[in-house]
Design an enzyme around this catalytic site. Structure first.
Site, short mmCIF file in Angstrom:
data_model
loop_
_atom_site.label_atom_id
_atom_site.label_comp_id
_atom_site.label_asym_id
_atom_site.label_seq_id
_atom_site.Cartn_x
_atom_site.Cartn_y
_atom_site.Cartn_z
CG LEU D 231 -1.95 1.16 1.25
CD1 LEU D 231 -2.92 1.07 0.09
CD2 LEU D 231 -2.67 1.21 2.58
CG ASP D 232 -0.55 4.73 0.16
OD1 ASP D 232 -1.19 4.72 -0.90
OD2 ASP D 232 -1.06 4.99 1.26
CB ALA D 233 5.10 0.86 -0.67
#
Lengths: 288, 288, 288, 288
Positions: D231-233
């Site tokens: 996530l968000d990476a």
């Protein structure tokens, strides 16, 4: 400033004098006005005091339609204050002027349709038919009023009649490629917002991206300003810039510039709608 | 480009033609030059090809002092290439010109003293005595050569003699408040870097911060450019801007501008030292 | 705030209440203080009022050494105001802590030597000998106090003794690569300014440029903040960023970051010297 | 890359080796391909070479449908090149995922309707009915597929069926407030573009503006990245930031952030459409 607010905004300036700030805030406080925002600024070179104050009217003891009169009589006359008073119940009415480019128009209409702004946009006026489709998408009246050297006076009269009919309080030139006549402008002093596609005063006039490319600048900009009879020389409201390089062609400057133009124009329009701008001696005070 | 490197940098431009990139890189590769950096750019409007290539000389089969000749004979003549060739062992020698303001001077000298740049700075030249103390702090020769209308030609001759004596390869005007004569400039074409305290072409000439304040701009800038005989109109190397507001007085613009000026100037000087700038038709190609 | 000024600055906060602004400005006005700058801000979520006011003392009727007492008795107690009062005659005294990197140090000292700031810098403290030469250039005492795990408490005691001896009012960590103990920090609450080489809270801790490169960000930053016992988590004063690309190596990030770091740190120090910062609940109010 | 172009784009990377650039450009030149743009970059730490080259196919001697095979056989195998080949006649097909916020959606659709991009947008998918009106304005199919913990697998299957039916080549999450399952993502590796409303890696996860306000940062940002199962990476494509102050409430951060988000997302989408992005080891190379 929203329709379901019950607030007033006072924009004022006057010769600076000790205690002026206290006098004005006391006028509001003692009559049970609840101050929500206050921003003030003193121009020491000119000895002028500027202020924007917004307050809650729910328990304010002076009736709305008497506030201006009372403030004039009790305070403004004594301190030589020039002021404007705005109420949240009175929604600004905006006309958009556009030619053939949609980017600024879309950005304004998207914010309007999303309900971001306390404003009405009853009409879009253009000298070309191209943007009618965009107007239709948002259900807004579109008036195509082509302008030539010969018919300019007459067509501007039509435009003014439309603005009057729709009770327009201010105009936004969203890449409108016509110079307004001095006479037209007198109808809306500090009430016509333009976007110019350069960081003024550099590259005023036509084809600024071509001029910027020719000069080899490393930064391009956009400038939003109030229109005066002096072309591209009115009070600046907002400017922003973006970096470019030798690799960028004129076409790429135009493309990069579009994003600047639309954001700079929309920010200026927003400040105007929120009654945060005070034009003074060809400059603007933009309150927070 | 460092002293302990053993590298060459080729800056070139020529009419664009298929295969030109391959021809030049092959010249380097086949003679066992190891390419470290390559940046190229084609200006399609003008049909011109620009390139900077840097390579390792350790195993390069052509002796350093023959490379230019071989490249000219084998490649450049055929493709109408204009080029300059630089070697890491040849350190640029820089003279700083300054008047009374220390901020750009300190920024240059701090980087120099910290060993950030592959450069020698043997002298500082000024028309005022004020900055001598700063020069002393860094142990650099300081020459005060005051200039008046009457003595300008004679004093510039003294400056040029000093530059010659110290084998200066380029000059940096670190807020030097004198206009160089056209004759002086011909000695250092695209070799004199100036910092102007505005986003050119806006506010060329004297007192740009006063002019910016008067115009009411919302953004101020600084511009570094090569000096030509046209005042403030030479090829722009680097520009940057910062936001201001109506609250900023001229004095605050001057203060905010100082940080812009010093960083913009130092970045331009760094690009020059690293042989990353190619001036062409009053614009610059700044390679990465 | 300059030595030849005769001014006072009041930094205050209190629960918001109608009229608070008028009460404080009236206190100054009625005793013949001439208000030069006033900036106020209301945090509506927390119901707190914050203000900075600066006034001319020349004709102020309350003697300097009684102002705090009078203000406390007459105003502050009644409105639960927390305040600090500063006078232009009392110059802040700053200590710089540094390790091995000169860029922030030079930027601070160049401004100091140029007389830009109303501050004294009597000492530079370091855990390494490297920067002594820079200190010597500016004629400032340099104390090398190496720190190891074992001797930390004892060496910090030496540092504190030096600070006390030189009547230091605040400390600036100009890339000082040592974590201060919680005990040390209690001596200078909101009085130690650090520069961290990332846009906090991203990349707190060691080697932020390596971490930024690893993560592939397109923007790097620098953050100046007051030091608290929580590492890199104190109130942020100033931040800025610069664009990078995939082409930038860690070394290039470090180089680009240096210019960010020095400007961000110097701006934070300037705001502190000008008494424009009020730290509240681990955030800062930075007045204009 | 436009429909009336007849061009190819090659995106490639391989272990760096002298001459690789010349080999590839020669392959194009000798078969009468006219190179229009070329951007290359060598990652020296990893010893990898990256290149994007675009060429005119009009007189190219190898038939379009054979280019990949020939390039593979003659060049790629020998140099261990990983590559993708794109043709201007094949228009990317994009699906937009959205929840309740219109600002990114409008910005994408305004560019699409204005014909700025060489792309088709046949469908908009949402977990809420709110944005259907916006889709209707632009005449685009809208599918409301509400997602709960219980029905997620099944609803994602419906989404995938729609994407397949419409031959979607990449997806854009325009503030889509649902986490895609790892399984969903495997269908579109480096083909799903998200906008996160913070400067990642700061404030990953939910409510980044609240977190930014709580932390007291002076700069907020937005990040566009490819979606991975982390996530968000995922690999960052584009980031930008804007300045804020202590005066900004969470609501004002959200408002200021909207303009960042929409511009950052649209720029990332544009780069993707123009085949300028190469994702490698969780970072992106963004060619010019």
């Amino acid at each position: 400033m929203r329709g379901n607010d019950n607030t007033a905004v006072l924009l004022m300036h006057c010769p600076d004098r000790p205690g002026i700030l206290a006098v004005v805030t006391e006028f509001i406080n003692q009559h049970k006005g609840n101050i929500l925002y206050l921003d003030q600024y003193v121009n020491r070179e000119e000895g002028m005091f500027f202020m924007r104050v917004k307050w809650q009217l729910d328990e304010f003891e002076i009736p709305k339609d008497k506030i201006a009169e009372y403030f004039e009589t009790l305070i403004a006359n004594r301190f030589k204050i020039t002021f404007r008073l705005y109420f949240s119940h009175s929604k600004p009415r905006m006309a958009i002027f556009v030619s053939k480019m949609p980017h600024c128009l879309y950005d304004l209409l998207a914010r309007y349709a999303a309900g971001e702004w306390h404003v009405e946009i009853p009409i879009i006026i253009s000298n070309h038919p191209d943007m009618e489709e965009v107007a239709n998408r948002f259900g807004i009246e579109y008036h195509c009023i082509p302008i030539t050297k010969e018919n300019k006076a007459e067509q501007e009269a039509k435009q003014l009649a439309l603005l009057k009919k729709h009770k327009i309080t201010f105009c936004v030139l969203a890449r409108y490629m016509q110079v307004l006549s001095a006479e037209f402008i007198t109808n809306y002093p500090d009430r016509i917002i333009n976007i110019h596609h350069s960081f003024l005063p550099a590259f005023a006039g036509a084809k600024p991206y071509h001029a910027a490319h020719e000069r080899g600048v490393k930064v391009i900009g956009a400038t939003s300003h109030y229109v005066t009879s002096d072309l591209d020389a009115g009070p600046i409201i907002e400017q922003d810039v973006t970096r470019i390089s030798h690799k960028d062609t004129v076409e790429e400057l135009i493309k990069k510039g579009r994003d600047l133009e639309k954001i700079v124009l929309s920010h200026a329009v927003e400040k105007h709608i929120e009654r945060k701008i005070l034009a003074y001696k060809n400059r603007t005070v933009v309150f927070q």
